[in-house]
Scaffold this active site. Structure first.
Site, short mmCIF file in Angstrom:
data_model
loop_
_atom_site.label_atom_id
_atom_site.label_comp_id
_atom_site.label_asym_id
_atom_site.label_seq_id
_atom_site.Cartn_x
_atom_site.Cartn_y
_atom_site.Cartn_z
N HIS A 82 -16.46 8.29 3.11
CA HIS A 82 -17.77 8.92 3.28
C HIS A 82 -17.82 9.68 4.59
CE1 HIS A 82 -22.11 9.32 2.86
NE2 HIS A 82 -22.17 9.16 4.16
N ASP A 161 -33.80 3.99 -0.19
CA ASP A 161 -33.31 5.04 0.72
C ASP A 161 -33.86 6.40 0.33
OD1 ASP A 161 -31.55 5.97 2.92
OD2 ASP A 161 -30.64 7.10 1.30
N ARG A 168 -38.33 10.22 6.37
CA ARG A 168 -37.69 10.48 7.68
C ARG A 168 -37.52 11.97 7.90
NH1 ARG A 168 -32.35 7.55 7.07
NH2 ARG A 168 -31.87 8.52 9.06
N SER A 183 -29.03 3.48 6.08
CA SER A 183 -29.10 4.40 4.95
C SER A 183 -27.71 4.60 4.34
CB SER A 183 -29.68 5.73 5.44
OG SER A 183 -29.41 6.78 4.56
N LYS A 187 -25.94 2.51 0.74
CA LYS A 187 -25.43 3.27 -0.42
C LYS A 187 -23.93 2.99 -0.64
CE LYS A 187 -27.29 6.91 1.33
NZ LYS A 187 -27.88 8.14 1.78
#
Ligand code: URA
Length: 435
Positions: A82, A161, A168, A183, A187
């Site tokens: 990621h 989220d 946000r 967050s 995930k």
């Protein structure tokens, strides 16, 4: 307990308990707490931070707000990679196929781009026919059959989220380290991989603008992963200028393919090699750095990674001829070279990644809201990067346009380049690895 008491508590920098955090998340997703109270809480968190325990409870509560993907039907070690997001970041298109070619199972759910940062799904969709919406059965089957699938994130993953991130985004509370860590990690943990390699970007094009914040975020995410029983590694990498040369969806697909052929831009090729090495090490598919490096180099020189990408494109109904012939990708109608027109020789001191990303977005390569339609063909290819010497007549960048906002985009690109009269030292793409 009432929400106002909890806001007061956080405002006074008193830690919230697990029970209180559960209450907040559960009641918020049920619609029993209004956005304005959550906004106030987010701002209190922004200013006062969270303890490691609070972030852990928040991550777990968010993770449990939706579906947790079960990858147990996939044989072998599953790894997820990621990136915290940047400009020109097509890393998954290279690292996924390379790691898969070397025996790691890549069952990856990716996201779309928003604002100046691109998203892997948009890049894949630049390939004609490529399908990113695939049923879970077909997803598992594909990974068992060919070792890799990159698909869109299931709608049921971490619904908390989706709600919190949207809030946000409009309340100036995105760039909070505990909120970003919870967050991302909620995930990643919900996506079911055994191991996770994080690429934490730092610099003008990233959420983390300075190295200390990037280290803090990395340490927090690694510890959240470890507490949840996963092996997590975070590599902090430079995003003070765009990654590679290409920014824009089809253009980035071409650059990813070139990189799998061993002809990528130096910074991008190095980043992809190093991240794949980290994946091999964390998954124990190699026992030392040197062994992993040799394997990655072999996967590139023998075209094993490229073959994996081609197999994935074909399996997901894309036109896999793009790997050999870029004319099967969407092409812009016009290209404009941006020339350096001054007599004095200079060096590129910096390239503001945010401005280049915004310029690409203006051309149509990105979206300002999730509903905007993308033009896959357009974007920018940089020819000069930080440290390069520039003389009169050199082309700094080429703009690929279909006519949308071209002049504004050109102005922004030229504005992004800062020149120096003196030689400029370049930065390493890999800054630090946190295990
Ligand atoms: N990416 C995420 O998924 N969440 C954040 O908060 C920031 C970047």
């Amino acid at each position: 307990m009432t929400m106002i008491e909890l806001i007061e508590k956080k405002k006074q920098n008193i830690s919230l308990t697990q029970e209180e955090i559960s209450y907040i998340i559960q009641e918020y997703i049920k619609g029993n707490i209004p956005d304005y109270q959550i906004s106030a809480l987010l701002m209190a968190i922004y200013f006062n931070g969270m303890t490691d325990d609070e972030v852990y409870y928040l991550t777990q509560e968010m993770l449990n707000s939706g579906e947790v993907v079960d990858l147990s039907e996939i044989k072998g070690i599953k790894c997820d990679k990621h990136s915290t997001g940047g400009v020109g970041d097509k890393t998954s298109l290279v690292v996924g196929p390379l790691a898969s070619a070397l025996g790691v199972k890549i069952a990856k759910m990716s996201g779309r781009g928003l604002g100046h940062t691109g998203g892997t799904l948009d890049k894949l969709e630049a390939i004609p026919g490529f399908q990113i919406e695939i049923s879970s059965e077909d997803f598992l089957k594909q990974v068992n059959d060919i070792g890799i699938a990159i698909i869109g994130q299931s709608k049921n993953i971490v619904p908390a989220d989706k709600k919190l991130y949207a809030l946000r985004d409009v309340t100036g509370t995105v760039d909070s380290i505990p909120l970003i860590a919870s967050s991302i990690m909620s995930k990643k943990l919900a996506s079911g991989a055994d191991h996770i390699v994080l690429d934490v970007k730092v610099g003008s094009g990233a959420f983390m603008k300075d190295i200390n914040s990037a280290i803090e975020l990395s340490k927090l995410m690694v510890s959240l992963g470890k507490k949840a029983g996963k092996d997590v590694v975070a590599t902090i990498t430079d995003m003070s200028q765009p990654l590679g040369f290409a920014i824009g969806n089809a253009l980035e697909v071409i650059e990813a393919i070139e990189t799998l052929k061993g002809h990528g831009p130096k910074d991008f090729q190095t980043l992809c090699t190093e991240l794949t090495i980290e994946i091999l090490l964390v998954c124990k598919n190699a026992s030392s750095y040197d062994e992993a490096k040799k394997l990655v180099e072999k996967a590139i020189s023998e075209g094993l990674g490229l073959a994996k990408l081609q197999a994935m494109i074909a399996y997901q109904h894309g036109d896999s001829r793009v790997v050999d012939d870029y004319s099967f990708l969407p092409l812009a109608t016009q290209t404009i070279d941006l020339e350096y027109k001054h007599d004095k020789d200079v060096y590129v001191e910096s390239i503001n990644a945010l401005k280049i990303g915004e310029a690409a977005m203006l051309l149509g390569a990105g979206r300002a809201t999730l509903e905007d339609k993308i033009d896959f063909a357009v974007g920018v290819v940089l020819h000069k990067k930080v440290g390069d010497k520039i003389t009169k007549g050199d082309v700094l960048a080429t703009v690929y346009t279909n006519g949308k906002n071209t002049d504004e985009a050109i102005e922004m690109i030229l504005d992004a380049y800062i020149m120096s009269n003196q030689k400029v030292n370049t930065k390493n793409i890999i800054i630090k690895t946190i295990k």
